[in-house]
Design an enzyme around this catalytic site. Sequence first.
Site, PDB file in Angstrom:
ATOM      1  N   GLN A 202       0.810  -1.215   0.000  1.00  0.00           N
ATOM      2  CA  GLN A 202       0.000   0.000   0.000  1.00  0.00           C
ATOM      3  C   GLN A 202       0.848   1.271   0.000  1.00  0.00           C
ATOM      4  OE1 GLN A 202      -3.549   0.338   0.053  1.00  0.00           O
ATOM      5  NE2 GLN A 202      -3.160  -1.653  -0.828  1.00  0.00           N
ATOM      6  N   ILE A 203       1.756   1.383   0.961  1.00  0.00           N
ATOM      7  CA  ILE A 203       2.545   2.619   1.059  1.00  0.00           C
ATOM      8  C   ILE A 203       3.460   2.738  -0.158  1.00  0.00           C
ATOM      9  CG2 ILE A 203       4.277   3.879   2.401  1.00  0.00           C
ATOM     10  CD1 ILE A 203       3.113   2.667   4.913  1.00  0.00           C
ATOM     11  N   ASP A 229      10.667  -6.272  -3.652  1.00  0.00           N
ATOM     12  CA  ASP A 229       9.618  -6.987  -2.903  1.00  0.00           C
ATOM     13  C   ASP A 229      10.005  -8.457  -2.831  1.00  0.00           C
ATOM     14  OD1 ASP A 229       7.146  -7.632  -1.591  1.00  0.00           O
ATOM     15  OD2 ASP A 229       6.236  -5.900  -2.562  1.00  0.00           O
ATOM     16  N   GLY A 276       8.086  -5.090   5.429  1.00  0.00           N
ATOM     17  CA  GLY A 276       8.234  -5.680   6.758  1.00  0.00           C
ATOM     18  C   GLY A 276       7.207  -6.773   6.946  1.00  0.00           C
ATOM     19  N   ARG A 285       4.341 -11.078  20.142  1.00  0.00           N
ATOM     20  CA  ARG A 285       5.172  -9.921  19.794  1.00  0.00           C
ATOM     21  C   ARG A 285       6.580 -10.368  19.396  1.00  0.00           C
ATOM     22  NH1 ARG A 285       6.642  -6.072  23.957  1.00  0.00           N
ATOM     23  NH2 ARG A 285       7.442  -4.392  22.704  1.00  0.00           N
ATOM     24  N   GLN A 299      18.836  -6.850   5.088  1.00  0.00           N
ATOM     25  CA  GLN A 299      18.814  -5.632   4.266  1.00  0.00           C
ATOM     26  C   GLN A 299      19.940  -4.679   4.690  1.00  0.00           C
ATOM     27  OE1 GLN A 299      14.771  -4.179   3.907  1.00  0.00           O
ATOM     28  NE2 GLN A 299      14.180  -6.002   2.763  1.00  0.00           N
ATOM     29  N   ASN A 318       7.048  -1.152  10.536  1.00  0.00           N
ATOM     30  CA  ASN A 318       6.979  -1.332  11.994  1.00  0.00           C
ATOM     31  C   ASN A 318       7.583  -2.643  12.464  1.00  0.00           C
ATOM     32  OD1 ASN A 318       5.759   1.056  12.851  1.00  0.00           O
ATOM     33  ND2 ASN A 318       3.823   0.377  11.950  1.00  0.00           N
ATOM     34  N   ASP A 346       2.866  10.904  12.425  1.00  0.00           N
ATOM     35  CA  ASP A 346       2.237  11.323  13.694  1.00  0.00           C
ATOM     36  C   ASP A 346       2.341  12.840  13.852  1.00  0.00           C
ATOM     37  OD1 ASP A 346       2.054   8.446  14.652  1.00  0.00           O
ATOM     38  OD2 ASP A 346       4.198   8.678  14.335  1.00  0.00           O
ATOM     39  N   ARG A 349      -0.149  14.388  11.582  1.00  0.00           N
ATOM     40  CA  ARG A 349      -1.508  14.187  12.114  1.00  0.00           C
ATOM     41  C   ARG A 349      -1.806  15.218  13.209  1.00  0.00           C
ATOM     42  NH1 ARG A 349      -1.193   7.590  12.457  1.00  0.00           N
ATOM     43  NH2 ARG A 349      -2.091   7.161  10.412  1.00  0.00           N
ATOM     44  N   HIS A 374       7.299   5.169  17.614  1.00  0.00           N
ATOM     45  CA  HIS A 374       6.130   5.227  16.726  1.00  0.00           C
ATOM     46  C   HIS A 374       5.166   4.137  17.190  1.00  0.00           C
ATOM     47  CE1 HIS A 374       3.524   5.388  13.300  1.00  0.00           C
ATOM     48  NE2 HIS A 374       3.767   4.124  13.018  1.00  0.00           N
TER      49      HIS A 374
HETATM   50  N1  NAD Z   1       6.186   4.614  10.558  1.00  0.00           N
HETATM   51  C1  NAD Z   1       4.959   4.935  10.241  1.00  0.00           C
HETATM   52  O1  NAD Z   1       4.485   6.036  10.499  1.00  0.00           O
HETATM   53  C2  NAD Z   1       4.088   3.949   9.525  1.00  0.00           C
HETATM   54  C3  NAD Z   1       2.832   4.340   9.054  1.00  0.00           C
HETATM   55  C4  NAD Z   1       2.063   3.423   8.367  1.00  0.00           C
HETATM   56  C5  NAD Z   1       2.532   2.135   8.184  1.00  0.00           C
HETATM   57  N2  NAD Z   1       3.735   1.774   8.676  1.00  0.00           N
HETATM   58  C6  NAD Z   1       4.286   0.440   8.462  1.00  0.00           C
HETATM   59  O2  NAD Z   1       4.837   0.434   7.146  1.00  0.00           O
HETATM   60  C7  NAD Z   1       4.873  -0.901   6.666  1.00  0.00           C
HETATM   61  C8  NAD Z   1       4.296  -0.966   5.281  1.00  0.00           C
HETATM   62  O3  NAD Z   1       2.919  -0.678   5.328  1.00  0.00           O
HETATM   63  P1  NAD Z   1       1.995  -1.083   4.107  1.00  0.00           P
HETATM   64  O4  NAD Z   1       0.617  -0.657   4.473  1.00  0.00           O
HETATM   65  O5  NAD Z   1       2.567  -0.623   2.818  1.00  0.00           O
HETATM   66  O6  NAD Z   1       2.105  -2.657   4.208  1.00  0.00           O
HETATM   67  P2  NAD Z   1       1.822  -3.703   3.076  1.00  0.00           P
HETATM   68  O7  NAD Z   1       1.683  -5.006   3.736  1.00  0.00           O
HETATM   69  O8  NAD Z   1       0.757  -3.176   2.190  1.00  0.00           O
HETATM   70  O9  NAD Z   1       3.180  -3.700   2.227  1.00  0.00           O
HETATM   71  C9  NAD Z   1       4.357  -4.250   2.710  1.00  0.00           C
HETATM   72  C10 NAD Z   1       5.138  -4.676   1.500  1.00  0.00           C
HETATM   73  O10 NAD Z   1       6.389  -5.147   1.950  1.00  0.00           O
HETATM   74  C11 NAD Z   1       6.695  -6.318   1.238  1.00  0.00           C
HETATM   75  N3  NAD Z   1       7.648  -7.113   1.991  1.00  0.00           N
HETATM   76  C12 NAD Z   1       7.444  -7.965   3.003  1.00  0.00           C
HETATM   77  N4  NAD Z   1       8.591  -8.499   3.405  1.00  0.00           N
HETATM   78  C13 NAD Z   1       9.559  -7.958   2.627  1.00  0.00           C
HETATM   79  C14 NAD Z   1      10.957  -8.143   2.542  1.00  0.00           C
HETATM   80  N5  NAD Z   1      11.598  -8.983   3.341  1.00  0.00           N
HETATM   81  N6  NAD Z   1      11.635  -7.441   1.617  1.00  0.00           N
HETATM   82  C15 NAD Z   1      11.001  -6.597   0.795  1.00  0.00           C
HETATM   83  N7  NAD Z   1       9.675  -6.398   0.816  1.00  0.00           N
HETATM   84  C16 NAD Z   1       8.970  -7.072   1.726  1.00  0.00           C
HETATM   85  C17 NAD Z   1       5.334  -7.000   1.100  1.00  0.00           C
HETATM   86  O11 NAD Z   1       5.344  -7.992   0.097  1.00  0.00           O
HETATM   87  C18 NAD Z   1       4.474  -5.820   0.747  1.00  0.00           C
HETATM   88  O12 NAD Z   1       4.510  -5.535  -0.641  1.00  0.00           O
HETATM   89  C19 NAD Z   1       4.123  -1.716   7.692  1.00  0.00           C
HETATM   90  O13 NAD Z   1       5.063  -2.329   8.546  1.00  0.00           O
HETATM   91  C20 NAD Z   1       3.333  -0.690   8.454  1.00  0.00           C
HETATM   92  O14 NAD Z   1       3.040  -1.126   9.764  1.00  0.00           O
HETATM   93  C21 NAD Z   1       4.516   2.664   9.339  1.00  0.00           C
END
Ligand code: NAD
Length: 518
Positions: A202-203, A229, A276, A285, A299, A318, A346, A349, A374
């Site tokens: 998503q992000i 990915d 992640g 956890r 990485q 996260n 944050d 926001r 966070h």
């Molecule tokens: N710091 C912040 O403010 C903040 C805010 C929102 C989300 N997040 C975190 O950001 C992360 C991404 O969010 P998202 O909604 O895009 O999640 P998502 O699950 O939609 O996307 C994660 C992507 O990472 C890929 N992935 C998984 N393991 C991997 C690896 N070992 N190497 C490379 N790619 C890998 C997945 O296949 C997927 O495409 C999550 O951990 C989420 O909790 C952090």
Amino acid sequence: MSQSSLGKKLQPAKKAWKRFARTVESKFHNLNLSKAIKVIKTSCSRLLSYCSIRFFHPFKKHSLTRPHYRRYHCNRDFYGHYYSNKNHVHNNFSAIYIDQLYSEEAAGSSTSSLQAKHFHAENNSRDKQVVDEQVLPRKEDKEKEKVLYSIEDAWREIVAKSPQLRPVDERADEFISNFRQEIKLQKEKSILEFEEMLARGQIGYALVPMIARGVMLGPDQPVILHLLDIPPAAEALNGVKMELVDAAFPLLKGVIATTDVVEACTGVNIAVMVGGFPRKEGMERKDVMSKNVSIYKSQASALEKHAAANCKVLVVANPANTNALILKEFAPSIPEKNITCMTRLDHNRALGQISERLNVQVSDVKNVIIWGNHSSTQCHDVNHATVKTSSGEEPVRELVKDDEWLNAEFITTVQQRGAAIIKARKLSSALSAASSACDHIRDWVLGTPEGTWVSMGVYSDGSYNVPSGLIYSFPVTCQNGEWKIVQELRIDEFSRKKLDLTADELSEEKALAYSCLS
Ligand SMILES: NC(=O)c1ccc[n+]([C@@H]2O[C@H](COP(=O)([O-])OP(=O)(O)OC[C@H]3O[C@@H](n4cnc5c(N)ncnc54)[C@H](O)[C@@H]3O)[C@@H](O)[C@H]2O)c1
């Protein structure tokens, strides 16, 4: 879910049926009811083959085909649309589920049970009838119903004549109910896995067009994007690459889409780590931490060996602070000042909530602070925040004039914003997270405006009595590509407690991460 895995999962159920049929057989022998045994045995085996054909067949052609599915799940619109589309294409079969084969029986005679079934079949909801008519010829339907009724009727007659068989009857009910529950759970699990797969990246998906448009590094900076990915997501990643090419972004000079971490890291100047392992239901956890520790360890090594000298790293995934710390540990040659984590979402926001409350432009609000992790323990500090007004900059507290709101509702709204977005969107924040990642890197590389600070998770040097050796969010200013913690801000008692609490949580996370390493 594949046919073979479902087949495996149903094996125990089939075995249990056979065991059950054998038990019945032995009881019947004792009672000299051999004819009835034959009826039951044949019916059971026909029932099982019926289950096999109708339950598995659709999965052979297309997984998850199931017209009645929408009745059971909350995501109705999406699946309703998805399945109805699929049914137009594959309308020569219909998935039949075990829970529909064994209908709930009210106590009563076999005749009334039979009548009830016919009544039920004929009075089923209108859309179900339409779908059934589309997918199964009526005659075939009726024959199959007959098979089912004959099993149940025969069984009921036998039990009615032989009270000593009642415990067996109860066990049969229990077995059917457990079996039905198991199938329902498996169905739900496979839908969730499918949903998760669709929701991936998503992000990343929101972030790449922003970078390619110059939102992160400015409108004059050409970029080459390296997208990484995991192998199961390779095809989707390639789709993103195609879209980037199709969008013809003038600043985009190239796209590398890969599942090879070395290829992804080679020569990069800025690494935004959004990949992640998410916490899944039932996971401890420590299990999530252990998965992410191993991702960030590998990485880190790739970045250390193959990234450009002076590569800047932003960890978004996260647990962001602790992932960044692990990355720092395993990439010792990358300077610690080059490894940061994102708390800018944050921060943004908090700015957004104040601008809404005061009905002012968000760009006129500045200098809120997010301290710490966070996570829900982070501290939201508005004690130094100001708003630009016609008579100059004024403190947020004086303009809001409601400490109760600032110390309670404001904090909980910011804290729970992520959950509120998931509830509303059925997906986590992506657009705002991607935009905040751009803000973080832009301010770091191009500098913060004079008199303005932003929140960044950086390596603690002991400022504000935060233990050193943690990646902790501080207020920072940036100049010439370097961040600096803003010093000597007054911390009130309310905030002090929160600063310590979030530091304690980070120390715990650090200990947990190290325990995963060992
Ligand atoms: N710091 C912040 O403010 C903040 C805010 C929102 C989300 N997040 C975190 O950001 C992360 C991404 O969010 P998202 O909604 O895009 O999640 P998502 O699950 O939609 O996307 C994660 C992507 O990472 C890929 N992935 C998984 N393991 C991997 C690896 N070992 N190497 C490379 N790619 C890998 C997945 O296949 C997927 O495409 C999550 O951990 C989420 O909790 C952090």
